[in-house]
Design a protein around this motif. Structure first.
Motif, PDB file in Angstrom:
ATOM      1  N   GLN A 263       0.969  -0.926  -0.430  1.00 22.26           N
ATOM      2  CA  GLN A 263       0.258   0.164   0.212  1.00 22.26           C
ATOM      3  C   GLN A 263       0.622   1.310  -0.116  1.00 22.26           C
ATOM      4  OE1 GLN A 263      -0.166  -2.511   2.326  1.00 22.26           O
ATOM      5  NE2 GLN A 263      -2.814  -3.268   2.233  1.00 22.26           N
ATOM      6  N   ILE A 264       2.167   1.114   0.740  1.00 22.32           N
ATOM      7  CA  ILE A 264       2.524   2.439   0.702  1.00 22.32           C
ATOM      8  C   ILE A 264       3.817   2.676  -0.487  1.00 22.32           C
ATOM      9  CG2 ILE A 264       5.088   3.045   1.948  1.00 22.32           C
ATOM     10  CD1 ILE A 264       4.163   1.971   4.434  1.00 22.32           C
ATOM     11  N   TYR A 265       4.041   1.466  -0.931  1.00 24.82           N
ATOM     12  CA  TYR A 265       4.869   1.213  -2.431  1.00 24.82           C
ATOM     13  C   TYR A 265       4.365   2.428  -3.286  1.00 24.82           C
ATOM     14  CZ  TYR A 265       7.244   0.188  -5.933  1.00 24.82           C
ATOM     15  OH  TYR A 265       8.240   0.189  -6.971  1.00 24.82           O
ATOM     16  N   ASP A 266       2.739   1.420  -3.120  1.00 19.56           N
ATOM     17  CA  ASP A 266       1.938   2.021  -4.660  1.00 19.56           C
ATOM     18  C   ASP A 266       1.240   3.732  -4.704  1.00 19.56           C
ATOM     19  OD1 ASP A 266       1.638  -0.420  -5.929  1.00 19.56           O
ATOM     20  OD2 ASP A 266       0.076  -1.587  -4.647  1.00 19.56           O
ATOM     21  N   PHE A 267       1.546   3.996  -3.241  1.00 25.27           N
ATOM     22  CA  PHE A 267       0.735   5.031  -3.260  1.00 25.27           C
ATOM     23  C   PHE A 267       2.287   6.105  -3.449  1.00 25.27           C
ATOM     24  CE2 PHE A 267       0.815   9.121  -0.251  1.00 25.27           C
ATOM     25  CZ  PHE A 267       0.221   9.654  -1.062  1.00 25.27           C
ATOM     26  N   VAL A 268       2.953   5.855  -3.243  1.00 21.08           N
ATOM     27  CA  VAL A 268       4.518   7.094  -3.683  1.00 21.08           C
ATOM     28  C   VAL A 268       5.007   6.528  -4.953  1.00 21.08           C
ATOM     29  CG1 VAL A 268       5.115   6.873  -1.160  1.00 21.08           C
ATOM     30  CG2 VAL A 268       6.176   5.734  -2.265  1.00 21.08           C
ATOM     31  N   CYS A 269       5.000   5.547  -5.269  1.00 24.42           N
ATOM     32  CA  CYS A 269       5.227   5.310  -6.856  1.00 24.42           C
ATOM     33  C   CYS A 269       4.302   4.581  -7.439  1.00 24.42           C
ATOM     34  CB  CYS A 269       6.734   4.649  -6.452  1.00 24.42           C
ATOM     35  SG  CYS A 269       7.701   3.346  -7.509  1.00 24.42           S
ATOM     36  N   SER A 270       3.307   5.066  -8.473  1.00 21.57           N
ATOM     37  CA  SER A 270       2.683   3.901  -8.648  1.00 21.57           C
ATOM     38  C   SER A 270       2.379   4.142 -10.128  1.00 21.57           C
ATOM     39  CB  SER A 270       1.046   4.961  -8.938  1.00 21.57           C
ATOM     40  OG  SER A 270       1.130   6.624  -9.151  1.00 21.57           O
ATOM     41  N   ASP A 271       3.794   5.047 -10.842  1.00 28.05           N
ATOM     42  CA  ASP A 271       4.158   4.873 -11.848  1.00 28.05           C
ATOM     43  C   ASP A 271       5.394   4.367 -12.037  1.00 28.05           C
ATOM     44  OD1 ASP A 271       6.049   6.092 -10.803  1.00 28.05           O
ATOM     45  OD2 ASP A 271       6.022   7.697 -12.089  1.00 28.05           O
ATOM     46  N   CYS A 272       6.075   3.530 -10.792  1.00 38.65           N
ATOM     47  CA  CYS A 272       7.225   2.667 -11.056  1.00 38.65           C
ATOM     48  C   CYS A 272       6.959   1.026 -11.960  1.00 38.65           C
ATOM     49  CB  CYS A 272       8.016   2.445  -9.581  1.00 38.65           C
ATOM     50  SG  CYS A 272       8.544   3.804  -8.573  1.00 38.65           S
ATOM     51  N   PRO A 273       7.586   0.734 -12.810  1.00 38.01           N
ATOM     52  CA  PRO A 273       7.432  -0.012 -13.550  1.00 38.01           C
ATOM     53  C   PRO A 273       7.752  -1.539 -12.415  1.00 38.01           C
ATOM     54  CG  PRO A 273       9.362   1.147 -14.565  1.00 38.01           C
ATOM     55  CD  PRO A 273       8.739   1.743 -13.400  1.00 38.01           C
ATOM     56  N   SER A 274       6.823  -2.558 -12.813  1.00 40.60           N
ATOM     57  CA  SER A 274       7.167  -3.836 -11.337  1.00 40.60           C
ATOM     58  C   SER A 274       8.563  -4.410 -12.029  1.00 40.60           C
ATOM     59  CB  SER A 274       6.409  -4.974 -12.932  1.00 40.60           C
ATOM     60  OG  SER A 274       5.973  -6.244 -12.017  1.00 40.60           O
ATOM     61  N   GLY A 275       8.693  -4.916 -10.445  1.00 39.84           N
ATOM     62  CA  GLY A 275      10.159  -5.181 -10.010  1.00 39.84           C
ATOM     63  C   GLY A 275      10.894  -4.174 -10.358  1.00 39.84           C
ATOM     64  N   SER A 276      10.798  -3.561  -9.916  1.00 42.47           N
ATOM     65  CA  SER A 276      11.745  -1.633 -10.081  1.00 42.47           C
ATOM     66  C   SER A 276      12.090  -1.077  -8.922  1.00 42.47           C
ATOM     67  CB  SER A 276      11.081  -0.874 -11.154  1.00 42.47           C
ATOM     68  OG  SER A 276      10.645  -0.395 -10.277  1.00 42.47           O
ATOM     69  N   LYS A 277      12.103  -2.215  -7.180  1.00 43.53           N
ATOM     70  CA  LYS A 277      11.730  -1.178  -6.312  1.00 43.53           C
ATOM     71  C   LYS A 277      13.058  -0.820  -5.210  1.00 43.53           C
ATOM     72  CE  LYS A 277       7.482  -3.991  -4.705  1.00 43.53           C
ATOM     73  NZ  LYS A 277       7.420  -5.073  -2.968  1.00 43.53           N
ATOM     74  N   TRP A 278      14.298  -1.497  -6.215  1.00 44.91           N
ATOM     75  CA  TRP A 278      15.930  -1.257  -5.509  1.00 44.91           C
ATOM     76  C   TRP A 278      16.888  -1.158  -6.670  1.00 44.91           C
ATOM     77  CZ3 TRP A 278      16.558  -1.038  -0.965  1.00 44.91           C
ATOM     78  CH2 TRP A 278      14.876  -1.499   0.385  1.00 44.91           C
ATOM     79  N   SER A 279      15.819  -0.597  -7.895  1.00 43.06           N
ATOM     80  CA  SER A 279      16.643  -0.217  -9.519  1.00 43.06           C
ATOM     81  C   SER A 279      16.574   1.338  -9.573  1.00 43.06           C
ATOM     82  CB  SER A 279      15.584  -0.770 -10.649  1.00 43.06           C
ATOM     83  OG  SER A 279      14.485  -0.596 -10.782  1.00 43.06           O
ATOM     84  N   VAL A 280      17.672   1.433  -9.942  1.00 38.96           N
ATOM     85  CA  VAL A 280      17.839   3.292 -10.232  1.00 38.96           C
ATOM     86  C   VAL A 280      18.113   3.260 -11.774  1.00 38.96           C
ATOM     87  CG1 VAL A 280      19.401   5.296  -9.995  1.00 38.96           C
ATOM     88  CG2 VAL A 280      19.111   2.954  -7.857  1.00 38.96           C
ATOM     89  N   PRO A 281      17.147   3.356 -12.528  1.00 38.73           N
ATOM     90  CA  PRO A 281      17.169   3.963 -13.637  1.00 38.73           C
ATOM     91  C   PRO A 281      18.134   5.117 -14.143  1.00 38.73           C
ATOM     92  CG  PRO A 281      15.053   5.736 -12.846  1.00 38.73           C
ATOM     93  CD  PRO A 281      15.539   3.937 -11.638  1.00 38.73           C
TER      94      PRO A 281
END
Length: 380
Positions: free
Chosen positions: A227-245
């Motif tokens: 819930q927290i991750y989806d709130f702060v990063c709703s546009d983030c690609p799947s599986g990118s929680k720890w990746s730096v674009p």
């Protein structure tokens, strides 16, 4: 002044009675202006940097890199390390740096970067309001009026034209900006007693280290609570929680080297030679820089996630007016206090000894008396 030379050592090396180094006024102004422009540009650069990128991870990398660099610079300059018995001090100040930076970076992720910059001048007004509430400053009509006008401007920014429905990212962003500024104000208040024991740079550097630890914990929690991750990063690609674009590398570099280090060093240096009112007077450059940079990038077709501010940005006028009233009142109060101190000194050492060439010439004897009066009358 060279940042690597401890201040005490440089002063000791000067001949007795030699005048202290004082830079030209335009150099001090340039340093303060540059710092505010860097801060203003950072809002826009950060907004582009957190596009499709976890903002809490962004903040963690920023603090994790800037904190150790500041600690090294602080040690080279001050040769001071925190005492274990004072770690709770740094825990408190670190908490407020953590909240300041966490709320701001999530705020620009969810809302408008220019509006985020427009909030920043309110920090000085919040500091004054808190100082009055805890008895550090006297409440005056002008200060209270300035606080109320600035508060009205902030309310206008938050609510005018905002989508007042549950889940509105714009409204959420403005609420986060409020807590971002409150965190800065609380850091200023809580770090003030520490300045009697540690130099300013050391306080900030070690507070950054504490904030980095808290940010690491927050990142772990956010990345494991959907819930927290989806709130702060709703546009983030799947599986990118720890990746730096790759698109975030420039923004991270800017925030680490310029926003966290260069701007802080410029402000610290400028504060040594400028009145506090002058330092605060340049804070409106932050939203001005953000607005100009946003308009230029959008006009050039490099919009990304940038947005042009709406009419609610006009609330910054109220913040500026409130800030001006607070600064003017503080300057007037400071002038009166200096006049009272002059009268005290002249009554002790004689009027003829403190006059000269149309200005007060302070001898070493008078300096000693002034220190005594400061010790008696100005403890917080």
């Amino acid at each position: 002044e060279g940042m690597g030379v401890p201040e005490a050592a440089s002063e000791a090396a000067a001949p007795a009675g030699a005048p202290k180094y004082k830079p030209k006024a335009w150099v001090v102004h340039l340093a303060l202006i540059t710092a505010q422009i860097i801060f203003g540009g950072g809002s826009v650069v950060g907004k582009l940097g957190v596009d499709k990128f976890n903002p809490i991870l962004f903040a963690l990398i920023r603090e994790g890199c800037a904190g150790p660099i500041l600690c090294v610079l602080a040690y080279c300059k001050d040769r001071t390390l925190p005492s274990p018995k004072h770690l709770w001090w740094f825990l408190i100040t670190g908490l407020f740096i953590f909240s300041n930076q966490l709320f701001f970076i999530i705020g620009i992720k969810l809302s408008n970067a220019v509006v985020g910059s427009a909030w920043q001048p309110s920090q000085a007004v919040m500091v004054t309001a808190i100082a009055i509430a805890i008895g550090w400053e006297k409440a005056t009509v002008m200060k209270i009026l300035g606080i109320l006008i600035a508060f009205g401007g902030a309310v206008f920014i938050v609510f005018f034209g905002s989508q007042l429905k549950e889940g509105s990212s714009e409204l959420a962003g403005n609420i986060l900006y409020f807590f971002n500024c409150l965190g800065t104000a609380m850091y200023v208040i809580c770090s003030k007693p520490m300045m009697k024991t540690y130099p300013a740079m050391s306080v900030t550097a070690w507070s950054y280290i504490m904030a980095s630890i808290m940010m690491a914990v927050s990142c772990l929690v956010a990345n494991n609570v959907h819930q927290i991750y989806d709130f702060v990063c709703s546009d983030c690609p799947s599986g990118s929680k720890w990746s730096v674009p790759k698109s975030a590398i420039f923004a991270l570099t800017y925030w680490i080297l310029l926003t966290s280090i260069a701007s802080y060093l410029l402000m610290t240096w400028g504060n040594k030679y400028a009145d506090a009112s002058l330092v605060l007077a340049y804070t409106p450059l932050q939203p001005a820089t953000s607005a100009i940079l946003s308009f230029v990038l959008i006009a050039a077709g490099y919009k990304g996630s940038l947005q042009q501010p709406g009419l609610n940005i006009l609330g910054v006028v109220g913040i500026f007016i409130g800030l001006a009233l607070v600064v003017y009142d503080s300057r007037k109060t400071h002038a009166k206090e200096k006049e009272v101190e002059y009268l005290k000194v002249s009554s002790v050492v004689g009027e003829s000894e403190v006059k000269g060439a149309g200005s007060v010439q302070v001898s070493s004897e008078i300096d000693g008396k002034m220190d005594e009066f400061n010790d008696i009358d100005h403890h917080d």
